[in-house]
Design a protein around this motif. Structure first.
Motif, PDB file in Angstrom:
ATOM      1  N   THR A 183       0.847  -1.200   0.000  1.00  0.00           N
ATOM      2  CA  THR A 183       0.000   0.000   0.000  1.00  0.00           C
ATOM      3  C   THR A 183       0.880   1.246   0.000  1.00  0.00           C
ATOM      4  OG1 THR A 183      -1.818  -1.117   1.146  1.00  0.00           O
ATOM      5  CG2 THR A 183      -1.751   1.292   1.261  1.00  0.00           C
ATOM      6  N   ASP A 184       0.751   2.038  -1.050  1.00  0.00           N
ATOM      7  CA  ASP A 184       1.564   3.242  -1.222  1.00  0.00           C
ATOM      8  C   ASP A 184       0.801   4.510  -0.849  1.00  0.00           C
ATOM      9  OD1 ASP A 184       4.092   4.428  -2.244  1.00  0.00           O
ATOM     10  OD2 ASP A 184       2.766   5.345  -3.727  1.00  0.00           O
ATOM     11  N   VAL A 185      -0.510   4.489  -1.072  1.00  0.00           N
ATOM     12  CA  VAL A 185      -1.361   5.647  -0.803  1.00  0.00           C
ATOM     13  C   VAL A 185      -2.586   5.177  -0.029  1.00  0.00           C
ATOM     14  CG1 VAL A 185      -2.811   7.455  -1.817  1.00  0.00           C
ATOM     15  CG2 VAL A 185      -0.597   6.910  -2.846  1.00  0.00           C
ATOM     16  N   VAL A 186      -2.924   5.912   1.020  1.00  0.00           N
ATOM     17  CA  VAL A 186      -4.166   5.679   1.758  1.00  0.00           C
ATOM     18  C   VAL A 186      -4.995   6.948   1.666  1.00  0.00           C
ATOM     19  CG1 VAL A 186      -5.218   5.238   3.996  1.00  0.00           C
ATOM     20  CG2 VAL A 186      -3.109   4.041   3.352  1.00  0.00           C
ATOM     21  N   VAL A 187      -6.247   6.798   1.248  1.00  0.00           N
ATOM     22  CA  VAL A 187      -7.190   7.907   1.206  1.00  0.00           C
ATOM     23  C   VAL A 187      -8.238   7.664   2.276  1.00  0.00           C
ATOM     24  CG1 VAL A 187      -8.899   9.157  -0.171  1.00  0.00           C
ATOM     25  CG2 VAL A 187      -6.831   8.256  -1.271  1.00  0.00           C
ATOM     26  N   ILE A 188      -8.396   8.621   3.167  1.00  0.00           N
ATOM     27  CA  ILE A 188      -9.390   8.510   4.237  1.00  0.00           C
ATOM     28  C   ILE A 188     -10.526   9.462   3.898  1.00  0.00           C
ATOM     29  CG2 ILE A 188      -9.810   8.662   6.719  1.00  0.00           C
ATOM     30  CD1 ILE A 188      -6.797   8.365   7.147  1.00  0.00           C
ATOM     31  N   ALA A 189     -11.623   8.907   3.410  1.00  0.00           N
ATOM     32  CA  ALA A 189     -12.765   9.707   2.938  1.00  0.00           C
ATOM     33  C   ALA A 189     -14.018   9.231   3.644  1.00  0.00           C
ATOM     34  CB  ALA A 189     -12.904   9.595   1.425  1.00  0.00           C
ATOM     35  N   LEU A 190     -14.170   9.626   4.879  1.00  0.00           N
ATOM     36  CA  LEU A 190     -15.226   9.082   5.733  1.00  0.00           C
ATOM     37  C   LEU A 190     -16.483   9.944   5.699  1.00  0.00           C
ATOM     38  CD1 LEU A 190     -12.946   8.225   8.787  1.00  0.00           C
ATOM     39  CD2 LEU A 190     -13.521   6.783   6.818  1.00  0.00           C
TER      40      LEU A 190
ATOM     41  N   LEU B  91      -2.232   0.150  10.439  1.00  0.00           N
ATOM     42  CA  LEU B  91      -1.014   0.331   9.637  1.00  0.00           C
ATOM     43  C   LEU B  91       0.214  -0.040  10.459  1.00  0.00           C
ATOM     44  CD1 LEU B  91      -1.880   3.710   7.861  1.00  0.00           C
ATOM     45  CD2 LEU B  91      -1.524   1.522   6.711  1.00  0.00           C
ATOM     46  N   ALA B  92       0.263   0.425  11.704  1.00  0.00           N
ATOM     47  CA  ALA B  92       1.393   0.093  12.577  1.00  0.00           C
ATOM     48  C   ALA B  92       1.428  -1.407  12.879  1.00  0.00           C
ATOM     49  CB  ALA B  92       1.295   0.895  13.868  1.00  0.00           C
ATOM     50  N   ARG B  93       0.252  -1.993  13.112  1.00  0.00           N
ATOM     51  CA  ARG B  93       0.159  -3.434  13.394  1.00  0.00           C
ATOM     52  C   ARG B  93       0.768  -4.259  12.273  1.00  0.00           C
ATOM     53  NH1 ARG B  93      -5.645  -5.225  12.300  1.00  0.00           N
ATOM     54  NH2 ARG B  93      -4.748  -5.090  10.187  1.00  0.00           N
ATOM     55  N   ASP B  94       0.485  -3.847  11.028  1.00  0.00           N
ATOM     56  CA  ASP B  94       0.936  -4.618   9.868  1.00  0.00           C
ATOM     57  C   ASP B  94       2.287  -4.150   9.326  1.00  0.00           C
ATOM     58  OD1 ASP B  94      -1.434  -5.985  10.114  1.00  0.00           O
ATOM     59  OD2 ASP B  94      -2.468  -4.874   8.541  1.00  0.00           O
ATOM     60  N   GLY B  95       2.880  -3.133   9.942  1.00  0.00           N
ATOM     61  CA  GLY B  95       4.172  -2.663   9.488  1.00  0.00           C
ATOM     62  C   GLY B  95       4.140  -2.005   8.125  1.00  0.00           C
ATOM     63  N   VAL B  96       2.993  -1.410   7.775  1.00  0.00           N
ATOM     64  CA  VAL B  96       2.834  -0.758   6.472  1.00  0.00           C
ATOM     65  C   VAL B  96       3.005   0.741   6.658  1.00  0.00           C
ATOM     66  CG1 VAL B  96       1.280  -0.338   4.536  1.00  0.00           C
ATOM     67  CG2 VAL B  96       1.286  -2.570   5.666  1.00  0.00           C
TER      68      VAL B  96
END
Length: 280
Positions: free
Chosen positions: A58-65, A90-95
């Motif tokens: 995963t390179d880009v995360v878009v948070i559109a809630l 994200l921290a849990r999975d090391g991403v």
């Protein structure tokens, strides 16, 4: 490259289609993923609960809630708690994505005197929901410094016809002159894709079109386009001080972004002509 869109509603879906058109894998998180188009890999997710594994590339995360209501509690559960939960995953999975784009609102700028605001204007929300967004922005800056805030003004577009329906009825109520700011859904989605590709973006951008407008001017424009006669005595009282604010898109424009609908005129004409669809 994988793009993860957390909150893949109308806006997120339109942005996802833009990423997919550019050749990226797009994963969309939402409660009802079966409604997503084939170009987006839907995953059933409630951001307030346990989150699934995040793709390692995963390179880009878009948070559109979108909150379930316009209350402080609903906003805090959706925006602040949901975003914190995503950062934990994200921290849990090391991403560590290169970019996180958070869709915020110009409501964090609480000005209501008709003056201009820009990214340099300090957040001063005048509502509890705006304050929650400002708190979420601060959390992102602290926990994910690669984040970019896109503060959108009022979104309109396909299926968003509240103002059109109001004007079509011929009944509009007016008091003081009131400044409004808008962005077409398609331009908002295109701005998300555009900001994801910048090498060195600013921490925040105002996502709004090129012409703040008095609400009465927009109403009169729509009435003329639809051949509707507004009720008598509907003009604002110029003796009253103006309210609202005027948002500048100069910083977004300086990045090379170009609006398909630079003002409400082009955008609302497209809506009235039935251009585009609202994603369920």
């Amino acid at each position: 490259m994988t793009v993860l869109i957390a909150g893949c509603g109308d806006l997120g879906t339109q942005a996802g289609l833009g990423f997919a058109e550019s050749g990226h894998r797009v994963v969309g998180w939402r409660r009802s993923p079966g409604k997503l188009p084939a170009q987006i890999e839907g995953v059933p997710v409630d951001l307030t609960g346990d989150l699934p594994p995040i793709p390692s590339d995963t390179d880009v995360v878009v948070i559109a809630l979108t909150a379930d209501g316009r209350t402080e509690a609903a906003y805090r559960a959706t925006y602040q708690d949901g975003t914190a939960n995503l950062l934990d995953a994200l921290a849990r999975d090391g991403v560590v994505p290169r970019r996180i784009i958070f869709i915020s609102s110009t409501a964090v700028h609480g000005n209501d005197d008709g003056g201009w605001v820009s990214e340099d204007s300090p957040p001063a929300p005048s509502t509890a929901t705006g304050a929650v967004l400002a708190d979420t922005e601060k959390m992102l800056a602290e926990r994910a410094p690669q984040s970019v805030l896109l503060r959108l003004s009022g979104i309109y577009g396909p299926g968003r016809t509240r103002l059109i329906d109001q004007v079509r009825s011929g009944k509009v109520s007016r008091g003081a002159p009131h400044w409004t700011n808008r962005i077409h859904r398609d331009d908002a989605a295109a701005a998300i894709v555009h900001l994801a590709g910048l090498d060195a973006p600013a921490p925040a951008y105002l996502g709004t079109d090129a012409e703040p407008a008095l609400l009465s001017d927009v109403q009169e424009f729509l009435a003329a386009e639809m051949g509707v006669q507004l009720q008598a005595g509907a003009a604002p009282d110029p003796a009253l001080p103006a309210t609202g604010k005027r948002c500048s898109n100069a910083l977004l424009g300086s990045t090379g972004f170009r609006f398909a609908y630079p003002t409400y005129r082009e955008g609302y004409r497209a809506v009235l002509q039935g251009s585009g669809v609202r994603h369920p």
